[in-house]
Design an enzyme around this catalytic site. Structure first.
Site, PDB file in Angstrom:
ATOM      1  N   ASP A  37      54.371  47.078  32.242  1.00  0.00           N
ATOM      2  CA  ASP A  37      54.070  46.474  30.832  1.00  0.00           C
ATOM      3  C   ASP A  37      53.712  47.364  29.887  1.00  0.00           C
ATOM      4  O   ASP A  37      52.425  47.734  29.760  1.00  0.00           O
ATOM      5  CB  ASP A  37      53.274  45.130  31.036  1.00  0.00           C
ATOM      6  CG  ASP A  37      52.587  44.516  29.623  1.00  0.00           C
ATOM      7  OD1 ASP A  37      53.343  44.842  28.491  1.00  0.00           O
ATOM      8  OD2 ASP A  37      51.750  43.702  29.490  1.00  0.00           O
ATOM      9  N   LYS A 100      55.139  51.681  19.999  1.00  0.00           N
ATOM     10  CA  LYS A 100      56.079  50.325  20.485  1.00  0.00           C
ATOM     11  C   LYS A 100      56.661  49.800  19.207  1.00  0.00           C
ATOM     12  O   LYS A 100      57.807  49.189  19.214  1.00  0.00           O
ATOM     13  CB  LYS A 100      55.304  49.237  21.056  1.00  0.00           C
ATOM     14  CG  LYS A 100      56.345  48.294  21.835  1.00  0.00           C
ATOM     15  CD  LYS A 100      55.596  47.242  22.893  1.00  0.00           C
ATOM     16  CE  LYS A 100      56.073  46.498  23.287  1.00  0.00           C
ATOM     17  NZ  LYS A 100      55.341  45.527  24.387  1.00  0.00           N
ATOM     18  N   GLU A 205      58.997  39.671  27.639  1.00  0.00           N
ATOM     19  CA  GLU A 205      57.574  39.197  28.015  1.00  0.00           C
ATOM     20  C   GLU A 205      57.283  37.726  28.302  1.00  0.00           C
ATOM     21  O   GLU A 205      56.748  37.365  29.167  1.00  0.00           O
ATOM     22  CB  GLU A 205      56.842  39.636  26.803  1.00  0.00           C
ATOM     23  CG  GLU A 205      56.931  41.284  26.820  1.00  0.00           C
ATOM     24  CD  GLU A 205      56.448  41.882  25.497  1.00  0.00           C
ATOM     25  OE1 GLU A 205      55.941  41.346  24.561  1.00  0.00           O
ATOM     26  OE2 GLU A 205      56.235  43.217  25.568  1.00  0.00           O
ATOM     27  N   ASP A 228      51.879  33.560  22.580  1.00  0.00           N
ATOM     28  CA  ASP A 228      51.133  34.738  22.905  1.00  0.00           C
ATOM     29  C   ASP A 228      50.315  35.151  21.751  1.00  0.00           C
ATOM     30  O   ASP A 228      50.942  35.374  20.848  1.00  0.00           O
ATOM     31  CB  ASP A 228      52.361  35.811  23.233  1.00  0.00           C
ATOM     32  CG  ASP A 228      51.845  37.285  23.494  1.00  0.00           C
ATOM     33  OD1 ASP A 228      50.696  37.539  23.175  1.00  0.00           O
ATOM     34  OD2 ASP A 228      52.682  38.012  23.687  1.00  0.00           O
TER      35      ASP A 228
END
Ligand SMILES: *[C@@H]1O[C@H](CO)[C@@H](O)[C@H](O)[C@H]1NC(C)=O
Ligand SMILES: *[C@@H]1O[C@H](CO)[C@@H](O)[C@H](O)[C@H]1NC(C)=O
Ligand SMILES: *[C@@H]1O[C@H](CO)[C@@H](O)[C@H](O)[C@H]1NC(C)=O
Ligand SMILES: *[C@@H]1O[C@H](CO)[C@@H](O)[C@H](O)[C@H]1NC(C)=O
Ligand SMILES: *[C@@H]1O[C@H](CO)[C@@H](O)[C@H](O)[C@H]1NC(C)=O
Length: 431
Positions: A37, A100, A205, A228
């Site tokens: 991850d 990211k 994800e 999330d």
């Protein structure tokens, strides 16, 4: 004739028995594929174990389960994770994080200018708008691409896994945000290739989080809501799964809602208490930083305690010892309107899929902020059912990615491999 049947029968039986005893008594084969991850703030690596079917998330050398996604360039070399964080204050221009956010993505000049305001390190775009970080070490300037930052993080994790397994790690499965486009996915794969790894597959994800709870094994159609809520963003997805096939039905999110906002509310409250108690407002940077750390600690403690005591010495106010009790109810009141906002994208994905709360079969929580009891309670009440919570929400994605890695590595016990159907849904932004 009958004796030859007996011989064949006996050898088949012997083979079966050998297989049975091998499975039962031989050490299980080491994982062939690992799961990574690669997160915006933290990155983790995990492996699926044959026979027991469980996943372990690797602890890195210093006992942490995940490492900060931070890479620093220094005169002594490149530092990754906690070591990079430890020296960040003294080397802000060459300590890179949030890579990211930039990977495989084009930025307009305007967007780049906005982004630059938030970082001490220097951003630069090439003519196509692809972003690189400009660092200066040993008297020379160098450009570092976001996928290279990913490479350093992945290498650090892979090395830790190799030490743990005493074997080379060659193949991985990685997770990416569901909203990543083809180019962002390609550059994520490039991060892995630079680390000399074969990236067998990328999974979204939310799908990974659902797999952590074994939801890929559902044979009848199931609707899964994945919420999330991390440090700064909220992402909600609605997935449909059947026979190992996942389809993303809808996505909605708020890019400005998360743990940092909840901290800020508590911070403002305490700053107010300080200024009314001492008749002076707190300006000193170190005192403010000290208070910030206490606030983060208090928020974490309030997930398990009803009341916390915040106490610290304020050097800029004559070393007065400031202490103040904060109850969970108070914390919830300070954040009531923000917590309410968690329901907005949930409603958006329900509306756009024309589902009612009772049509959702499973709820999966991801991200540290979903540990807040009030958030769990509000989601439960709104949806009329309890979310799945027994896996640490910060490890749900790496757990699911590792399950997928185990399946692709052909580990026993075999399960259907999860497949993601291409989905063209766009993420809806809410505020
Ligand atoms: C692994 O699985 C076994 C058997 O299913 C279980 O007893 C054990 O507690 C698990 N280990 C971990 C670390 O979860
Ligand atoms: C800077 O130079 C030293 C000594 O040659 C070297 O060990 C180090 O890796 C260099 N730093 C970077 C970021 O290249
Ligand atoms: C490998 O990692 C697991 C999980 O963190 C740990 O329990 C085990 O002791 C480690 N083994 C070695 C050899 O480091
Ligand atoms: C991503 O990589 C694939 C396979 O290498 C290639 O076919 C595709 O054109 C790439 N897409 C983008 C947007 O870079
Ligand atoms: C949080 O809990 C830890 C462990 O119980 C304790 O040491 C710490 O003082 C607490 N901090 C706050 C701000 O509540």
């Amino acid at each position: 004739m009958s004796s030859s049947f007996i011989i064949i029968g006996t050898s088949i039986l012997a083979l079966l028995l050998a297989g049975y005893f091998a499975q039962k008594y031989l050490p299980p084969p080491p994982p062939k594929v690992v799961g990574i991850d690669l997160g915006t703030t933290y990155s983790c690596i995990g492996m699926y174990h044959a026979v027991s079917g469980n996943v372990t998330i690797l602890e890195t050398q210093d006992g942490h389960k995940c490492i900060p996604s931070v890479v620093a360039f220094t005169e002594d070399g490149v530092l990754v994770g906690y070591k990079a964080v430890a020296q960040a204050e003294h080397n802000p221009f060459n300590t890179l994080y949030d890579a990211k956010r930039f990977i495989g993505k084009k930025f307009t000049d305007e967007e780049l200018k906005e982004a630059q305001k938030q970082y001490a390190f220097k951003l630069q775009a090439d003519p196509l708008g692809m972003v690189t970080f400009l660092i200066e070490v040993n008297g020379t300037q160098n450009a570092v691409a976001p996928e290279e930052v990913g490479y350093y993080i992945i290498s650090e994790l892979a090395r830790a896994a190799e030490r743990n397994l005493s074997a080379r790690v060659k193949r991985v499965v990685m997770s990416v945000p569901a909203e990543f486009d083809d180019m962002q996915r390609n550059y994520t794969i490039k991060s892995g290739s630079l680390a000399d790894l074969d990236v067998l597959r990328l999974i979204n994800e939310p799908t990974a989080a659902a797999m952590a709870y074994g939801l890929h094994k559902k044979t009848s159609p199931h609707n899964i809501l994945v919420v999330d809520l991390g440090g700064g963003t909220l992402d909600v997805s609605l997935l449909n799964v059947q026979g190992g096939m996942f389809l993303t039905q809808a996505m909605a999110g708020n890019n400005h809602l998360g743990g940092q906002d909840f901290n800020q509310r508590l911070m403002n409250h305490l700053l107010g208490v300080i200024s009314s108690r001492y008749g002076l407002s707190l300006k000193d940077k170190e005192d403010i930083q000290g208070l910030r750390l206490k606030v983060e600690e208090a928020k974490l403690n309030l997930t398990s305690q009803q009341e916390v005591l915040i106490s610290l010495t304020l050097h800029s106010l004559d070393n007065v010892v400031f202490s103040e009790k904060i109850s969970r109810t108070q914390f919830e009141k300070l954040n009531a309107d923000l917590f309410e906002k968690v329901l907005i994208p949930i409603n958006r994905v329900l509306e756009s899929t024309e589902l009612l709360p009772e049509d959702v079969d499973e709820i999966v929580l991801v991200g540290g902020s979903t540990r807040i009891p009030k958030v769990i309670e509000m989601v439960s009440e709104h949806m009329g059912k309890r979310p799945n919570t027994h896996i640490d929400p910060e490890l749900a994605v790496v757990t699911g990615v590792s399950v997928q890695a185990g399946i692709l590595g052909g580990m026993w016990p075999l399960t259907v491999s999860a497949v993601e159907l291409p989905s063209r849904v766009k993420k809806m932004r809410v505020h």
